[in-house]
Motif scaffolding. Structure first.
Motif: not given
Length: 252
Positions: A23, A25-34
């Motif tokens: 829940e 902060e994301p730890t992988k870049p793809e987790a914040t890509e839309t």
């Protein structure tokens, strides 16, 4: 029993840490890509041309998108050979046949090179959003007036951040972002209108919250309304203001 409690405590700590990690902060870049929705492709205009998704309201060829405001008859302003139109004194305001909500507007205007009058009587006109909210058009070159009525003001409400006019007789541009007000079903104001204006590329109104319709006398007061036309003003004092290259991109 102590060993059981210690094992349970370790399990709870590990489990809660795992949940927090999921829940937090994301730890992988793809987790914040839309990837959706994909914005539509808009081709920018070149050399002053409108973008590909714009509705052209005036290109100098005719008045097909316009009518006289007072009686909905044909426009009586001058249609000029150079692709512009000029206010014809005492023939009244003109407005678009179409109604608009929120939009991006580009419009160019010029005052006569040979100046006449002073104060509010020199090349006075106006661009009215939804026939209510006026951005002032005025020749303020060596011509002072009340600052909430000068060129680029939201008339009688907001003083422009700068006076960015070109010399009299040359062409000015306004680029306007207008967000229409929102009203409840009962007619109460839920969100005021806002406006941003660039005058010849210079920011002069920065997301100003409009207080209500532009009034010559008295305070602005909102009344519920829907989409409405864009209107250009005949100030009835031989203003001789000219307009050209008018286009709009609807935002709702």
């Amino acid at each position: 029993m102590k060993l059981y409690k210690s094992t349970l405590l370790i399990f709870l700590l590990v489990f809660s840490s795992s949940v927090f990690a999921q829940e937090g902060e994301p730890t992988k870049p793809e987790a914040t890509e839309t990837y959706k929705p994909v914005p539509p492709k808009v081709v920018p205009g070149k050399n002053g041309a409108p973008p590909s998704d714009a509705l052209v309201l005036f290109d100098g060829s005719d008045f097909d998108e316009w009518i006289s405001s007072g009686d909905s008859t044909a426009v009586k302003w001058h249609l000029n050979k150079d692709g512009s139109m000029t206010v014809k004194d005492k023939t009244g305001n003109i407005q678009t046949k179409r109604n608009f909500g929120s939009f991006q507007l580009h419009i160019e205007w010029s005052s006569p090179a040979e100046t006449q009058g002073e104060g509010q009587s020199r090349a006075n006109s106006g661009v009215f959003m939804q026939k209510r909210y006026e951005i002032q058009v005025l020749d303020n070159n060596n011509n002072s007036t009340y600052v909430n009525g000068q060129v680029g003001s939201l008339y009688k409400q907001s003083v422009p951040m700068a006076m960015a006019s070109v010399p009299s007789g040359e062409w000015n541009s306004y680029d306007i972002i207008f967000h229409a007000p929102k009203f409840s079903k009962g007619g109460n104001l839920e969100e005021p209108a806002t406006i941003t204006v660039l005058h010849n590329g210079v920011l002069i109104q920065d997301h100003f919250e409009i207080e209500g319709p532009s009034e010559y006398i008295g305070w602005p007061k909102y009344e519920p309304h829907g989409k409405a036309p864009l209107e250009l003003q005949d100030h009835r004092d031989n203003s001789r203001v000219s307009y050209r290259n008018i286009w709009v991109r609807e935002l709702d």
